[in-house]
Design a protein around this motif. Structure first.
Motif, short mmCIF file in Angstrom:
data_model
loop_
_atom_site.label_atom_id
_atom_site.label_comp_id
_atom_site.label_asym_id
_atom_site.label_seq_id
_atom_site.Cartn_x
_atom_site.Cartn_y
_atom_site.Cartn_z
N ALA A 24 0.86 -1.18 0.00
CA ALA A 24 0.00 0.00 0.00
C ALA A 24 0.90 1.23 0.00
N PRO A 25 0.39 2.38 -0.44
CA PRO A 25 1.21 3.59 -0.43
C PRO A 25 1.77 3.87 0.96
N GLY A 26 3.08 4.06 1.05
CA GLY A 26 3.71 4.38 2.32
C GLY A 26 4.00 3.18 3.20
N VAL A 27 3.64 1.98 2.76
CA VAL A 27 3.86 0.76 3.55
C VAL A 27 4.92 -0.10 2.85
N LEU A 28 6.10 -0.21 3.48
CA LEU A 28 7.17 -1.04 2.96
C LEU A 28 7.39 -2.22 3.89
N GLY A 56 13.22 -4.32 -10.47
CA GLY A 56 12.19 -3.55 -11.18
C GLY A 56 12.51 -2.07 -11.17
N PRO A 57 11.48 -1.24 -10.97
CA PRO A 57 10.15 -1.49 -10.42
C PRO A 57 9.28 -2.43 -11.26
N TYR A 58 9.45 -2.41 -12.58
CA TYR A 58 8.70 -3.33 -13.41
C TYR A 58 9.58 -4.53 -13.72
N ILE A 59 9.05 -5.77 -13.51
CA ILE A 59 9.89 -6.95 -13.71
C ILE A 59 9.38 -7.89 -14.79
N ASN A 60 8.12 -7.75 -15.21
CA ASN A 60 7.54 -8.69 -16.19
C ASN A 60 7.39 -10.07 -15.54
N ALA A 61 8.21 -11.05 -15.98
CA ALA A 61 8.31 -12.36 -15.31
C ALA A 61 7.00 -13.13 -15.24
N TRP A 91 7.03 4.80 -7.11
CA TRP A 91 8.08 3.78 -7.11
C TRP A 91 9.32 4.18 -6.32
N TYR A 92 9.55 5.45 -6.12
CA TYR A 92 10.81 5.89 -5.54
C TYR A 92 11.07 5.30 -4.15
N PRO A 93 10.13 5.32 -3.21
CA PRO A 93 10.44 4.78 -1.87
C PRO A 93 10.83 3.30 -1.91
N TYR A 94 10.13 2.52 -2.74
CA TYR A 94 10.46 1.09 -2.84
C TYR A 94 11.85 0.89 -3.42
N LEU A 95 12.13 1.54 -4.55
CA LEU A 95 13.43 1.32 -5.21
C LEU A 95 14.57 1.85 -4.35
N ALA A 96 14.34 2.96 -3.65
CA ALA A 96 15.37 3.49 -2.77
C ALA A 96 15.70 2.51 -1.66
N GLU A 97 14.68 1.91 -1.06
CA GLU A 97 14.92 0.99 0.05
C GLU A 97 15.59 -0.30 -0.42
#
Length: 937
Positions: A24-28, A56-61, A91-97
């Protein structure tokens, strides 16, 4: 990882799924159970293998929405994979973490990242900026999905969005088992036809390694695909020909997709595939190894033993190297050592005949036409060979040329180095050696020797290995040559004595015989081996000179030292027969109470939206897109209300539902079934009209409830991920065709209200995207039992649930029931068993669907009229091999005649093993157990 390392590969590519970590937004979530990638990185270090990290953020697979979180696919974040600020902020918070975590393990510290190939330069620049700001300094790379594009290579353009390494994906036998429908990207499809990559890499990345980040390891089986996949299309002969051809085209970075595909548990898959993601890979979904694994290992060990392959130039390629027009040869030469490699295959590559030929080669000792000692070489059907020249055997010894392929050159015993060669069973071969000063001693097998004057001190060996045979020749200077036929080569392993992924010839030990060798470690004068056997196994080991004792899986191994400095022994089998429990004691409950008129849906989300951010607009109102109400996966349940008018009484309804390929739905009025759509492969939208004639419309002025349950099978990938799931049109009809409410696009078409529910913790009520932080967010859908958590460990059915005995689960009419049982496993220590659940359909004409839940994980979806999968492997860890397990099964009958299925467990394979299967997975199995969930009723 141990099996990949044992296959001779030094890297394993692994995806991270954005939705799995960002529900969810803001939940990592990078902490709970399998969400923690640090465990993965640490284990890779322990095994000694690189990780190609693909976050990713996009991975296909072939994953649900290609890895996009459901909340990103609503349309509120734009069309995705571009520089839209809304998408960037998502996507930025996810990819940064994930970058911060990966940065701690990157190869420059003491593991390479893959990022997607979007249409916008700015997007790529943003991705680059994000990973560099968060500590990543290793190379990034892209995957070009086919050779038609021209993007993201620093050699091709000077855009700041370019990546460090350019990569090209290729699936010459089609990425899907449905070749006709899905594989026309290369034009006319020709079976077993190799492709040209050399010219493409010369254009796109001439100064970079030629990189295939995804080269075909198999194909996925879509809905309606062949049972068990399409193994034959990409089996061991495919590996033999195509992987060697890639080497001939100077590909020096070669990633196999998939080596191990595994299982699409929960909602992991996109809408075109079911539970199995076996992919016909070298390691099967049930973790077993076969000929494809062995062929992959043989070529990987050859590459590992041939460092000259990493730096070559093309000298020529044509049919002119031989005396046969059906034999195509590519000649490469190392630019430093001048050693050469001759890659030989059929022309065309799909030719299946047997062709005799002689081959003209060049060496540092002169030119030869080979063979010298017999009439012809042969290509037998779909086969490829690598002949090498000028191979350094140390101490001024050279392998001038060999028609047998190299498996290993081990110098762990420096005074007695070991050259291992292999060839096809029954084929005659020759090897020319220089600097060995006379004939060698034939220790075993039949090898003819002839002293040659050119070059000086050379010997020509000729041999024809029989099935499951080996030959040993040892020379006066200590050089040992071991010759194996293909059958013997399939049990050849060369485990590393070091945890370093990049190995030298003095860091390995040769072991022949076991089903699998997982690891090797020298401790003083003891060599400790671990691995798997499937019965009493003869074993031969070629260790360092200091070794005096050998253990296998911690037990002392009785061995006898040979005259040629190996150890021979027999690994005794201690395999216990696995006795599986009978699944014949069940509790059961209604799993579709929501269809009832009296069902209380007051806790459900009100579906009141009159507008949607999604670019796809519904035909009727309110908006009934599941994503607009934070529901992204699994069964979605809708309840619409309308009162019976005194005039223009509705006598039917038009429903147009969208749920993904192979989806299904059922519609009820006031608890009575109106009709169902049983689903079909590739059909993601279905429109139907249902009559109220026998449905029990309420009296004038009274309320009616239309209930619709749709099985959402996943979301499409790439930009199509924003395609919504839900009800496109729900229109009450008068006289069978007149729509109540007039203009559909601006009308509720006779309905006064709608409510919706799905995955517990989603929707507007009690929003909790980490209700089950261990399995979330794709483990559960909207089935009644899922919302209430009946499938989770710790749940005990109430005493009023009916009980029954037997392995046949029955439903007498249309509807769904949940079946619950527990069973215990007691797999002995030191045993690895591959276990699966089998679903048998004794009435093949019925339309029904089955879901299987093991300790809270949905590990099986069987669709009787669409899919062909009926065996569902479940790995240790998800299964508790030393205690109680919770099993839940849903049977949904789509026909009024009901359904019945039989369910049982099956042993797919049993091995005595060093793997501690009994102790695996407690953190992913017991965490997030059952708690009361009344608020999601």
């Amino acid at each position: 990882m141990q099996k990949v390392k044992a296959a001779g590969w030094n890297t394993i590519a692994i995806y991270a799924n954005w939705f799995f970590h960002n529900p969810a937004p803001g939940v990592l979530n990078f902490d709970h159970g399998a969400h923690d990638p640090e465990l993965l990185f640490d284990y890779a270090k322990e095994v000694g293998i690189f990780i190609l990290w693909r976050p990713g953020p996009y991975i296909n697979a072939e994953t649900n929405a290609g890895g996009f979180p459901g909340w990103v696919t609503t349309g509120a974040y734009g069309s995705l994979r571009n520089n839209d600020s809304r998408y960037h902020d998502a996507w930025y918070p996810y990819l940064a973490e994930t970058t911060k975590i990966a940065a701690k393990h990157q190869i420059t510290n003491d593991a390479i990242a893959k990022f997607p190939n979007p249409p916008a330069n700015t997007y790529m620049e943003q991705l680059n900026k994000c990973v560099r700001e968060n500590g990543l300094n290793i190379p990034t790379h892209t995957n070009a999905p086919n050779p038609n594009g021209r993007s993201w290579s620093k050699d091709y353009s000077n855009l700041p969005s370019n990546q460090d390494l350019y990569g090209l994906d290729s699936y010459p036998q089609c990425w899907s088992c449905d070749v006709v429908s899905e594989c026309e990207i290369y034009g006319v499809y020709q079976t077993f036809s190799v492709h040209d990559y050399r010219d493409h890499f010369s254009l796109m990345s001439p100064t970079q390694p030629s990189f295939l980040p995804e080269f075909q390891g198999g194909s996925y089986s879509p809905w309606g695909g062949p049972k068990g996949g399409c193994v034959d299309a990409t089996g061991d002969t495919f590996v033999n020909v195509f992987y060697r051809d890639n080497l001939a085209q100077r590909v020096t970075m070669h990633s196999v997709y998939m080596t191990y595909g595994g299982t699409n548990w929960g909602g992991l898959a996109w809408d075109t595939v079911g539970t199995s993601y076996d992919y016909s890979g070298p390691i099967q979904e049930n973790r077993l190894l076969g000929e494809k694994y062995h062929e992959s290992r043989i070529i990987a060990l050859q590459v590992r033993s041939s460092p000259d392959l990493t730096k070559t130039k093309l000298l020529g390629n044509s049919t002119g190297y031989s005396d046969s027009d059906f034999v195509f040869t590519t000649e490469l030469q190392n630019t430093d050592s001048k050693a050469r490699f001759y890659f030989v295959r059929h022309e065309p590559s799909n030719r299946t005949a047997t062709d005799a030929y002689k081959l003209k080669i060049s060496t540092n000792y002169g030119n030869y036409t080979i063979p010298q000692s017999f009439s012809s070489l042969y290509l037998k059907g779909r086969e490829s060979k690598i002949f090498l020249t000028d191979y350094d055997l140390t101490l001024e010894r050279k392998l001038v040329y060999s028609t047998a392929e190299i498996l290993s050159f081990s110098t762990v015993d420096k005074r007695n180095p070991l050259l291992v060669l292999w060839t096809t069973t029954g084929s005659t071969n020759e090897v020319l050696l220089a600097g060995v000063r006379g004939k060698g001693a034939i220790i075993r097998g039949k090898v003819e020797q002839r002293v040659q004057n050119r070059p000086k001190d050379s010997v020509l060996l000729t041999f024809t290995p029989a099935r499951s045979s080996s030959s040993m020749v040892i020379f006066r200077d200590g050089l040992r040559i071991l010759i194996l036929d293909r059958q013997s080569a399939s049990t050849f392993y060369e485990p590393s004595l070091s945890v370093t992924p990049t190995l030298t010839s003095d860091q390995t030990v040769v072991v022949i015989g076991p089903y699998l060798v997982r690891s090797a470690k020298n401790e003083g004068s003891t060599l400790r081996l671990t691995g798997d056997i499937n019965g009493e196994t003869d074993i031969e080991i070629f260790p360092a000179p200091s070794v005096r004792k050998i253990t296998w899986n911690g037990r002392p191994l009785s061995v006898k030292r040979t005259s040629y400095r190996s150890f021979l022994g027999t690994v005794a089998a201690h395999i216990t027969k696995i006795v599986l429990p009978s699944l014949d004691s069940w509790r059961t409950a209604e799993n579709l109470p929501e269809a009832s008129l009296e069902y209380d849906d007051s806790l459900w989300t009100k579906a009141t939206n009159l507008t949607t951010p999604n670019p796809t607009k519904p035909e009727t109102l309110p908006v009934l897109w599941a994503e607009d109400y934070n529901l992204y996966w699994g069964p979605i349940l809708w309840r619409g209300r309308f009162s019976t008018p005194s005039a223009n009484r509705p006598d039917g309804i038009t429903l147009k539902v969208q749920g993904g390929a192979a989806f299904s739905y059922a519609a009820y009025l006031n608890g009575r079934l109106l009709g169902t759509w049983a689903g079909a492969k590739y059909i993601d939208v279905h429109n139907d009209t249902f009559s109220f004639a026998n449905a029990g419309l309420a009296a004038t002025g009274k309320g009616n409830v239309l209930f619709v349950i749709q099985d959402m099978t996943g979301k499409e990938m790439r930009e199509a991920a924003v395609t919504p799931r839900g009800i496109i049109n729900a229109s009450l009809l008068v006289s069978g065709n007149q729509t109540i409410g007039g203009n559909n696009t601006n009308s509720t078409c006779g309905f006064s209200s709608w409510r919706v529910t799905g995955t517990a913790g989603r929707g507007s009520h009690a929003q909790n995207p980490l209700l089950d932080p261990v399995r979330a967010p794709l483990a559960e859908g909207g089935w009644h039992h899922e919302r209430l958590g009946w499938h989770l460990p710790g749940f005990e059915p109430p005493s009023d649930w009916p009980t029954f005995s037997g392995s046949t689960l029955r439903i007498s009419g249309a509807g769904a029931r949940y079946f619950h049982t527990t069973f215990a496993l007691d797999i002995p220590s030191g045993t690895d068993a591959s276990l699966a659940f089998q679903v048998t359909d004794p009435q093949t004409t019925k339309n029904f669907r089955v879901w299987i839940y093991v300790n809270g994980y949905q590990y099986g979806r069987m669709y009787s009229n669409v899919g062909n999968q009926d065996t569902f492997p479940v790995p240790p860890g998800v299964l508790n091999y030393s205690g109680e397990n919770y099993l839940g099964v849903v049977v949904w009958a789509l026909d009024r005649g009901g359904a019945e299925v039989e369910i049982a467990m099956d042993v797919q394979g049993v091995f005595e093993s060093s793997l501690n299967a009994r102790g695996m997975g407690e953190d992913i199995r017991t965490g997030g157990g059952w708690e009361e969930r009344k608020e999601y009723y």
